[in-house]
Write a protein that holds these residues in place. Structure first.
Motif, PDB file in Angstrom:
ATOM      1  N   LEU A  11      41.431  36.066  42.269  1.00 39.62           N
ATOM      2  CA  LEU A  11      40.616  37.094  42.917  1.00 39.62           C
ATOM      3  C   LEU A  11      40.768  36.959  44.423  1.00 39.62           C
ATOM      4  CD1 LEU A  11      38.345  39.251  42.912  1.00 39.62           C
ATOM      5  CD2 LEU A  11      36.710  37.354  42.847  1.00 39.62           C
ATOM      6  N   VAL A  12      41.030  38.083  45.078  1.00 41.45           N
ATOM      7  CA  VAL A  12      41.220  38.065  46.527  1.00 41.45           C
ATOM      8  C   VAL A  12      40.640  39.349  47.109  1.00 41.45           C
ATOM      9  CG1 VAL A  12      43.518  39.118  46.408  1.00 41.45           C
ATOM     10  CG2 VAL A  12      42.932  37.647  48.344  1.00 41.45           C
ATOM     11  N   GLN A  13      40.211  39.290  48.339  1.00 41.30           N
ATOM     12  CA  GLN A  13      39.708  40.483  49.007  1.00 41.30           C
ATOM     13  C   GLN A  13      40.874  41.340  49.489  1.00 41.30           C
ATOM     14  OE1 GLN A  13      37.030  39.160  52.117  1.00 41.30           O
ATOM     15  NE2 GLN A  13      35.269  39.305  50.740  1.00 41.30           N
ATOM     16  N   ALA A  14      40.605  42.606  49.646  1.00 41.89           N
ATOM     17  CA  ALA A  14      41.625  43.516  50.168  1.00 41.89           C
ATOM     18  C   ALA A  14      42.135  43.001  51.510  1.00 41.89           C
ATOM     19  CB  ALA A  14      41.043  44.916  50.330  1.00 41.89           C
ATOM     20  N   GLY A  15      43.454  43.073  51.663  1.00 45.39           N
ATOM     21  CA  GLY A  15      44.087  42.551  52.866  1.00 45.39           C
ATOM     22  C   GLY A  15      44.559  41.119  52.731  1.00 45.39           C
ATOM     23  N   GLY A  16      44.148  40.468  51.662  1.00 44.68           N
ATOM     24  CA  GLY A  16      44.521  39.083  51.456  1.00 44.68           C
ATOM     25  C   GLY A  16      45.887  38.924  50.822  1.00 44.68           C
ATOM     26  N   THR A 119      43.190  40.291  40.804  1.00 40.78           N
ATOM     27  CA  THR A 119      42.088  41.208  41.079  1.00 40.78           C
ATOM     28  C   THR A 119      41.849  41.265  42.581  1.00 40.78           C
ATOM     29  OG1 THR A 119      41.044  40.645  38.964  1.00 40.78           O
ATOM     30  CG2 THR A 119      39.675  41.750  40.619  1.00 40.78           C
ATOM     31  N   VAL A 120      41.909  42.470  43.111  1.00 43.60           N
ATOM     32  CA  VAL A 120      41.713  42.677  44.548  1.00 43.60           C
ATOM     33  C   VAL A 120      40.416  43.457  44.747  1.00 43.60           C
ATOM     34  CG1 VAL A 120      42.714  43.542  46.685  1.00 43.60           C
ATOM     35  CG2 VAL A 120      44.213  42.732  44.836  1.00 43.60           C
ATOM     36  N   SER A 121      39.477  42.855  45.426  1.00 49.73           N
ATOM     37  CA  SER A 121      38.183  43.506  45.660  1.00 49.73           C
ATOM     38  C   SER A 121      38.200  44.263  46.983  1.00 49.73           C
ATOM     39  CB  SER A 121      37.069  42.465  45.664  1.00 49.73           C
ATOM     40  OG  SER A 121      37.258  41.555  46.731  1.00 49.73           O
ATOM     41  N   SER A 122      37.454  45.354  46.999  1.00 51.74           N
ATOM     42  CA  SER A 122      37.425  46.180  48.220  1.00 51.74           C
ATOM     43  C   SER A 122      36.351  45.718  49.182  1.00 51.74           C
ATOM     44  CB  SER A 122      37.195  47.638  47.834  1.00 51.74           C
ATOM     45  OG  SER A 122      35.987  47.759  47.110  1.00 51.74           O
TER      46      SER A 122
END
Length: 122
Positions: A11-16, A119-122
């Motif tokens: 799991l990573v944040q957007a831009g990561g 999974t990329v979170s916004s």
């Protein structure tokens, strides 16, 4: 038989960024194709990036953000994913094709990894 083991999802944040690895094991004689695919819920599996011989291909949606690389000595393919977007969320699968040595002959193989969730979170 050739087995593929994937690692590196998460799991990573957007831009990561994330880096996926896929290592092949078995009586591999040669490898002709190495690639990464992904499948999002309700969608078909699609090619993300791949090597075919000396050619490298990328899906338009990942060009400039993802980089595929390989270590031939380790029979391993990598996918460096930068500037990740929520739409990159999917299960990522590696695919490796080539030949194995068996009973004094060569047989082709076409193996898939078990899949790793990105999974990329916004």
């Amino acid at each position: 038989q050739v087995q593929l083991v994937e690692s590196g999802g998460g799991l990573v944040q957007a831009g990561g960024s994330l880096r996926l690895s896929c290592a092949a094991s078995g009586s591999i004689f040669s490898i002709s194709v190495m690639g990464w695919y992904r499948q999002a819920p309700g969608k078909q599996r699609e090619l993300v990036a791949g090597f075919t011989g000396s050619n490298t291909n990328y899906a338009d949606s990942v060009k400039g953000r993802f980089t595929i690389s390989r270590d031939n000595a380790k029979n391993t393919v990598y996918l460096q994913m930068n500037s990740l977007k929520p739409e990159d969320t999917a299960v990522y699968f590696c695919n490796i094709q080539g030949f194995i040595s068996s009973d004094y002959s060569l047989r082709n193989f076409d193996s898939w990894g078990q899949g790793t969730q990105v999974t990329v979170s916004s």
